[in-house]
Design a protein around this motif. Structure first.
Motif, PDB file in Angstrom:
ATOM      1  N   ALA A 159       3.610  -7.415 -11.013  1.00  0.00           N
ATOM      2  CA  ALA A 159       3.553  -5.968 -10.777  1.00  0.00           C
ATOM      3  C   ALA A 159       2.500  -5.300 -11.658  1.00  0.00           C
ATOM      4  CB  ALA A 159       4.920  -5.345 -11.053  1.00  0.00           C
ATOM      5  N   ASN A 160       2.008  -4.168 -11.172  1.00  0.00           N
ATOM      6  CA  ASN A 160       1.122  -3.304 -11.950  1.00  0.00           C
ATOM      7  C   ASN A 160       1.542  -1.861 -11.678  1.00  0.00           C
ATOM      8  OD1 ASN A 160      -0.245  -2.476  -9.461  1.00  0.00           O
ATOM      9  ND2 ASN A 160      -1.237  -4.488  -9.524  1.00  0.00           N
ATOM     10  N   GLU A 161       0.871  -0.912 -12.295  1.00  0.00           N
ATOM     11  CA  GLU A 161       1.262   0.496 -12.136  1.00  0.00           C
ATOM     12  C   GLU A 161       1.275   0.915 -10.674  1.00  0.00           C
ATOM     13  OE1 GLU A 161       2.439   2.466 -14.290  1.00  0.00           O
ATOM     14  OE2 GLU A 161       1.830   1.758 -16.269  1.00  0.00           O
ATOM     15  N   ARG A 162       0.280   0.450  -9.917  1.00  0.00           N
ATOM     16  CA  ARG A 162       0.196   0.838  -8.508  1.00  0.00           C
ATOM     17  C   ARG A 162       1.379   0.287  -7.709  1.00  0.00           C
ATOM     18  NH1 ARG A 162      -1.184  -1.544  -3.950  1.00  0.00           N
ATOM     19  NH2 ARG A 162      -1.776  -3.465  -5.029  1.00  0.00           N
ATOM     20  N   THR A 163       1.690  -1.014  -7.905  1.00  0.00           N
ATOM     21  CA  THR A 163       2.766  -1.594  -7.098  1.00  0.00           C
ATOM     22  C   THR A 163       4.137  -1.080  -7.535  1.00  0.00           C
ATOM     23  OG1 THR A 163       2.703  -3.584  -8.512  1.00  0.00           O
ATOM     24  CG2 THR A 163       1.488  -3.649  -6.427  1.00  0.00           C
ATOM     25  N   ILE A 164       4.311  -0.761  -8.818  1.00  0.00           N
ATOM     26  CA  ILE A 164       5.583  -0.170  -9.243  1.00  0.00           C
ATOM     27  C   ILE A 164       5.772   1.186  -8.554  1.00  0.00           C
ATOM     28  CG2 ILE A 164       6.842   0.844 -11.180  1.00  0.00           C
ATOM     29  CD1 ILE A 164       6.995  -2.206 -11.095  1.00  0.00           C
ATOM     30  N   THR A 165       4.720   1.978  -8.454  1.00  0.00           N
ATOM     31  CA  THR A 165       4.815   3.262  -7.752  1.00  0.00           C
ATOM     32  C   THR A 165       5.167   3.048  -6.285  1.00  0.00           C
ATOM     33  OG1 THR A 165       3.186   4.227  -9.256  1.00  0.00           O
ATOM     34  CG2 THR A 165       3.564   5.377  -7.185  1.00  0.00           C
ATOM     35  N   SER A 166       4.586   2.015  -5.673  1.00  0.00           N
ATOM     36  CA  SER A 166       4.918   1.689  -4.286  1.00  0.00           C
ATOM     37  C   SER A 166       6.374   1.259  -4.153  1.00  0.00           C
ATOM     38  CB  SER A 166       3.994   0.580  -3.770  1.00  0.00           C
ATOM     39  OG  SER A 166       2.663   1.023  -3.670  1.00  0.00           O
ATOM     40  N   GLY A 171      11.674   1.996  -2.247  1.00  0.00           N
ATOM     41  CA  GLY A 171      13.092   1.898  -2.550  1.00  0.00           C
ATOM     42  C   GLY A 171      13.850   3.169  -2.259  1.00  0.00           C
ATOM     43  N   ARG A 172      13.272   4.304  -2.601  1.00  0.00           N
ATOM     44  CA  ARG A 172      13.920   5.590  -2.300  1.00  0.00           C
ATOM     45  C   ARG A 172      14.057   5.775  -0.785  1.00  0.00           C
ATOM     46  NH1 ARG A 172      10.106   7.799  -6.400  1.00  0.00           N
ATOM     47  NH2 ARG A 172      11.232   8.088  -8.361  1.00  0.00           N
ATOM     48  N   ALA A 173      13.006   5.426  -0.057  1.00  0.00           N
ATOM     49  CA  ALA A 173      13.047   5.557   1.403  1.00  0.00           C
ATOM     50  C   ALA A 173      14.112   4.650   1.998  1.00  0.00           C
ATOM     51  CB  ALA A 173      11.679   5.236   2.002  1.00  0.00           C
ATOM     52  N   ALA A 174      14.212   3.429   1.466  1.00  0.00           N
ATOM     53  CA  ALA A 174      15.223   2.492   1.956  1.00  0.00           C
ATOM     54  C   ALA A 174      16.629   3.034   1.708  1.00  0.00           C
ATOM     55  CB  ALA A 174      15.047   1.133   1.288  1.00  0.00           C
ATOM     56  N   GLU A 231       0.846  -1.191   0.000  1.00  0.00           N
ATOM     57  CA  GLU A 231       0.000   0.000   0.000  1.00  0.00           C
ATOM     58  C   GLU A 231       0.887   1.249   0.000  1.00  0.00           C
ATOM     59  OE1 GLU A 231      -2.281   3.060   0.017  1.00  0.00           O
ATOM     60  OE2 GLU A 231      -3.094   1.065  -0.399  1.00  0.00           O
ATOM     61  N   ILE A 232       0.689   2.086  -1.014  1.00  0.00           N
ATOM     62  CA  ILE A 232       1.586   3.223  -1.217  1.00  0.00           C
ATOM     63  C   ILE A 232       1.587   4.189  -0.042  1.00  0.00           C
ATOM     64  CG2 ILE A 232      -0.113   4.634  -2.458  1.00  0.00           C
ATOM     65  CD1 ILE A 232       2.263   5.475  -4.295  1.00  0.00           C
ATOM     66  N   SER A 233       0.481   4.296   0.671  1.00  0.00           N
ATOM     67  CA  SER A 233       0.403   5.251   1.774  1.00  0.00           C
ATOM     68  C   SER A 233       1.213   4.821   2.992  1.00  0.00           C
ATOM     69  CB  SER A 233      -1.060   5.474   2.177  1.00  0.00           C
ATOM     70  OG  SER A 233      -1.623   4.291   2.698  1.00  0.00           O
ATOM     71  N   GLU A 234       1.656   3.564   3.027  1.00  0.00           N
ATOM     72  CA  GLU A 234       2.387   3.107   4.209  1.00  0.00           C
ATOM     73  C   GLU A 234       3.785   2.580   3.923  1.00  0.00           C
ATOM     74  OE1 GLU A 234       0.553  -0.175   6.247  1.00  0.00           O
ATOM     75  OE2 GLU A 234       0.901  -1.588   4.600  1.00  0.00           O
ATOM     76  N   VAL A 235       4.177   2.461   2.652  1.00  0.00           N
ATOM     77  CA  VAL A 235       5.434   1.760   2.378  1.00  0.00           C
ATOM     78  C   VAL A 235       6.663   2.484   2.929  1.00  0.00           C
ATOM     79  CG1 VAL A 235       4.633   0.410   0.411  1.00  0.00           C
ATOM     80  CG2 VAL A 235       5.545   2.717   0.027  1.00  0.00           C
TER      81      VAL A 235
END
Length: 268
Positions: A70-77, A82-85, A49-53
């Motif tokens: 993968a789909n567009e939503r999960t790639i965005t997540s 990944g950037r946060a990590a 879920e993009i709001s919590e990743v």
């Protein structure tokens, strides 16, 4: 430090720390990936879920990204996690499942690689050749490639991307861009069970979460799956093999690895 010293180090690290491994992975193999992480002694979190990743990856020890479904939503997540990590110094492992099968997969992995620094990328020969910009033959997510040039490809791509490259196949190749190891363990039965590659990536993530040793973790994760497959192959039928594989992973230790592994340093 030679590879046996590294294997000893990563197994000890995982025994000392129950690493928390955040996955954004595929729904075909998600349960098996969670179970092998538990079996080797780490803890899985499966959250896309993009709001919590960003918050989720911040409490974890490693991040595993797998594009199998993968789909567009999960790639965005994945991009956000990944950037946060990277910002928090948390290692990220990529499994580019079927990257060459469609333009969506190819473009998605290109986006991920542009935005995220990976510690380990694990794939079959066709997937790794595609990432390297080489022509590759595949059937969906399965490789149809010859593997004779695996060491050279792994070394060159590891140097280019400044990460560990792991190519799994009949003989597995693992390189950090300086050296390359050939791993000659495993069984054909592992190719007849869905998700053993994904599970190998999750095992790599588990070792990475505890040790931060990318080369040692990649070798340990792949050997754990390969040797567990050899042990489980004594079972009857693929259903029993599946269960026995998890059993063997749960009982894996560095002594078993040392007793059964067939690892050689490739001379360039």
């Amino acid at each position: 430090m030679d590879i046996k010293e590294q294997l000893n180090e990563v197994f000890k690290a995982l025994q000392a720390k129950r690493a928390l491994i955040h996955h954004i992975t595929n729904y075909v193999t998600v349960n098996d990936c969670a179970n092998v992480v538990l079996a080797i002694g780490a803890s899985p979190i499966m959250a896309d879920e993009i709001s919590e990743v960003e918050e989720m990856v911040g409490i974890c020890d490693a991040l595993v990204l797998n594009i199998g479904t993968a789909n567009e939503r999960t790639i965005t997540s994945m991009l956000k996690a990944g950037r946060a990590a990277n910002t928090k110094g948390i290692p990220v492992v990529l499994d580019p499942v079927g990257v060459g099968a469609t333009s969506f997969r190819h473009e998605s992995v290109a986006k991920l690689m542009k935005a995220i620094s990976f510690s380990v990328i694990r794939g079959n020969m066709a997937e790794i050749k595609t990432i390297a910009g080489l022509e590759a033959k595949s059937a969906g997510v399965d490789s149809l490639e010859e593997e004779s040039d695996g060491a050279k490809i792994a070394l060159n791509l590891a140097q280019k991307l400044n990460c560990v490259i792991a190519i799994t196949g009949k003989t597995d190749m693992v390189s950090d861009g300086k050296i390359c190891y050939a791993l000659d363990n495993g069984t054909i039965a592992l190719t007849q069970l869905t998700g053993t590659g994904c599970m190998s990536t999750s095992l790599i993530g588990s070792f990475m979460g505890a040790s931060k040793n990318a080369l040692g973790s990649a070798v340990a994760g792949i050997l754990t799956m390969s040797i567990a497959g050899e042990v489980a192959e004594k079972s009857r039928g693929l259903g029993t093999f599946h269960t026995s594989l998890i059993d063997a992973i749960s009982q894996m230790d560095v002594k078993t690895i040392f007793d059964k592994c067939n690892v050689s340093l490739i001379k360039q």
